[in-house]
Write a protein that holds these residues in place. Sequence first.
Motif, PDB file in Angstrom:
ATOM      1  N   ILE A  15      72.072  39.931   7.934  1.00 15.02           N
ATOM      2  CA  ILE A  15      71.897  41.203   7.458  1.00 15.02           C
ATOM      3  C   ILE A  15      71.031  41.306   6.003  1.00 15.02           C
ATOM      4  N   GLU A  16      70.476  42.452   6.158  1.00  8.53           N
ATOM      5  CA  GLU A  16      69.531  42.309   5.081  1.00  8.53           C
ATOM      6  C   GLU A  16      69.886  43.580   4.307  1.00  8.53           C
ATOM      7  N   PRO A  17      70.595  43.446   3.080  1.00  2.42           N
ATOM      8  CA  PRO A  17      71.283  44.636   2.324  1.00  2.42           C
ATOM      9  C   PRO A  17      70.236  45.398   1.699  1.00  2.42           C
ATOM     10  N   GLN A  18      69.097  45.168   1.752  1.00  3.33           N
ATOM     11  CA  GLN A  18      67.823  46.004   1.221  1.00  3.33           C
ATOM     12  C   GLN A  18      67.670  47.197   2.400  1.00  3.33           C
ATOM     13  N   HIS A  19      67.737  46.778   3.484  1.00  5.87           N
ATOM     14  CA  HIS A  19      67.530  47.760   4.596  1.00  5.87           C
ATOM     15  C   HIS A  19      68.800  48.143   5.368  1.00  5.87           C
ATOM     16  N   HIS A  20      70.027  47.810   5.413  1.00  2.72           N
ATOM     17  CA  HIS A  20      71.269  48.095   6.038  1.00  2.72           C
ATOM     18  C   HIS A  20      72.235  48.848   5.205  1.00  2.72           C
ATOM     19  N   TRP A  21      72.758  49.779   5.828  1.00  2.00           N
ATOM     20  CA  TRP A  21      74.002  50.517   5.147  1.00  2.00           C
ATOM     21  C   TRP A  21      75.293  50.174   6.107  1.00  2.00           C
ATOM     22  N   LEU A  22      76.322  50.473   5.475  1.00  3.74           N
ATOM     23  CA  LEU A  22      77.786  50.268   5.962  1.00  3.74           C
ATOM     24  C   LEU A  22      78.256  51.859   6.103  1.00  3.74           C
ATOM     25  N   GLY A  23      78.663  52.187   7.334  1.00  2.52           N
ATOM     26  CA  GLY A  23      79.011  53.316   7.636  1.00  2.52           C
ATOM     27  C   GLY A  23      80.641  53.266   8.112  1.00  2.52           C
ATOM     28  N   VAL A  24      81.474  54.045   7.602  1.00  2.00           N
ATOM     29  CA  VAL A  24      82.752  53.935   7.947  1.00  2.00           C
ATOM     30  C   VAL A  24      83.315  55.447   8.545  1.00  2.00           C
ATOM     31  N   TYR A  25      83.905  55.193   9.826  1.00  2.00           N
ATOM     32  CA  TYR A  25      84.280  56.306  10.757  1.00  2.00           C
ATOM     33  C   TYR A  25      85.612  56.284  11.177  1.00  2.00           C
ATOM     34  N   GLN A  26      86.142  57.427  11.340  1.00  2.00           N
ATOM     35  CA  GLN A  26      87.635  57.569  11.702  1.00  2.00           C
ATOM     36  C   GLN A  26      87.867  58.566  12.576  1.00  2.00           C
ATOM     37  N   GLY A  27      88.575  58.280  13.855  1.00  5.75           N
ATOM     38  CA  GLY A  27      88.929  59.310  14.895  1.00  5.75           C
ATOM     39  C   GLY A  27      89.701  60.634  14.274  1.00  5.75           C
ATOM     40  N   GLU A  28      89.456  61.635  14.811  1.00 10.74           N
ATOM     41  CA  GLU A  28      90.084  62.792  14.528  1.00 10.74           C
ATOM     42  C   GLU A  28      91.290  63.321  15.402  1.00 10.74           C
ATOM     43  N   PRO A  29      92.408  62.943  14.615  1.00 13.87           N
ATOM     44  CA  PRO A  29      93.786  63.240  15.432  1.00 13.87           C
ATOM     45  C   PRO A  29      93.734  64.587  16.636  1.00 13.87           C
ATOM     46  N   GLU A  30      93.040  65.642  16.147  1.00 15.63           N
ATOM     47  CA  GLU A  30      92.902  66.642  17.031  1.00 15.63           C
ATOM     48  C   GLU A  30      92.190  66.391  18.283  1.00 15.63           C
ATOM     49  N   ASP A  31      90.878  65.494  18.176  1.00 21.91           N
ATOM     50  CA  ASP A  31      90.038  65.617  19.174  1.00 21.91           C
ATOM     51  C   ASP A  31      89.735  63.843  19.043  1.00 21.91           C
ATOM     52  N   PRO A  32      90.119  63.001  20.229  1.00 19.28           N
ATOM     53  CA  PRO A  32      89.819  61.843  20.081  1.00 19.28           C
ATOM     54  C   PRO A  32      88.494  61.567  20.423  1.00 19.28           C
ATOM     55  N   THR A  33      87.799  62.272  20.723  1.00 20.55           N
ATOM     56  CA  THR A  33      86.251  61.933  21.156  1.00 20.55           C
ATOM     57  C   THR A  33      85.414  62.088  20.045  1.00 20.55           C
ATOM     58  N   SER A  34      85.800  62.845  18.694  1.00 23.12           N
ATOM     59  CA  SER A  34      85.233  63.166  17.437  1.00 23.12           C
ATOM     60  C   SER A  34      85.428  62.157  16.511  1.00 23.12           C
ATOM     61  N   LEU A  35      84.411  61.609  16.009  1.00 23.14           N
ATOM     62  CA  LEU A  35      84.876  60.657  14.900  1.00 23.14           C
ATOM     63  C   LEU A  35      83.982  61.082  13.476  1.00 23.14           C
ATOM     64  N   ARG A  36      84.835  61.237  12.177  1.00 22.89           N
ATOM     65  CA  ARG A  36      84.305  61.808  11.141  1.00 22.89           C
ATOM     66  C   ARG A  36      84.064  60.676  10.236  1.00 22.89           C
ATOM     67  N   CYS A  37      82.851  60.918   9.426  1.00 20.65           N
ATOM     68  CA  CYS A  37      82.187  59.987   8.614  1.00 20.65           C
ATOM     69  C   CYS A  37      83.205  59.890   7.427  1.00 20.65           C
ATOM     70  N   LEU A  38      83.793  58.793   6.908  1.00 21.76           N
ATOM     71  CA  LEU A  38      84.683  58.740   5.658  1.00 21.76           C
ATOM     72  C   LEU A  38      83.870  58.389   4.605  1.00 21.76           C
ATOM     73  N   ASP A  39      82.701  57.451   4.880  1.00 26.16           N
ATOM     74  CA  ASP A  39      81.856  57.022   3.616  1.00 26.16           C
ATOM     75  C   ASP A  39      80.339  56.150   4.393  1.00 26.16           C
ATOM     76  N   ARG A  40      79.533  56.302   3.663  1.00 30.97           N
ATOM     77  CA  ARG A  40      78.464  55.392   4.025  1.00 30.97           C
ATOM     78  C   ARG A  40      77.846  55.011   2.601  1.00 30.97           C
ATOM     79  N   VAL A  41      77.465  53.732   2.606  1.00 28.98           N
ATOM     80  CA  VAL A  41      77.044  53.092   1.403  1.00 28.98           C
ATOM     81  C   VAL A  41      75.808  52.045   1.852  1.00 28.98           C
ATOM     82  N   ALA A  42      74.904  52.102   0.885  1.00 27.71           N
ATOM     83  CA  ALA A  42      74.046  51.104   1.138  1.00 27.71           C
ATOM     84  C   ALA A  42      74.628  49.628   0.542  1.00 27.71           C
TER      85      ALA A  42
END
Length: 119
Positions: free
Chosen positions: A84-111
Amino acid sequence: MATNEPLIFVIATAAQLPQACTCLEVLQEAQATGPSTGFALRIFSKGAEHSDLGMLPVDGLLTGEQRRSSDGTQLLCDALVALIEPQHHWLGVYQGEPEDPTSLRCLDRVALSELSNAI
């Protein structure tokens, strides 16, 4: 109100991580652009008949449910470690929407370069 929807963590470039609602297929494509190199890490215990660490097996031909050879050598760790190259990669955290199981919302993105271990 707490939700029981699982969290999904994705490591990829910033451009590949959606900032809004998305779907699993898009996140899988983003992850595929993430870390693509790494190395194998295999750790063995020193068997009773191995006086030299250079004589430990490196081909993974250990037997038995406990992955122990007849002379006591045991496979303790068999992992693939991604580079993993911290200078090039980010971490994204996503969670499913209770109303729509096929949709995921972004909770956070960070380098990854902005993260550090706290003691």
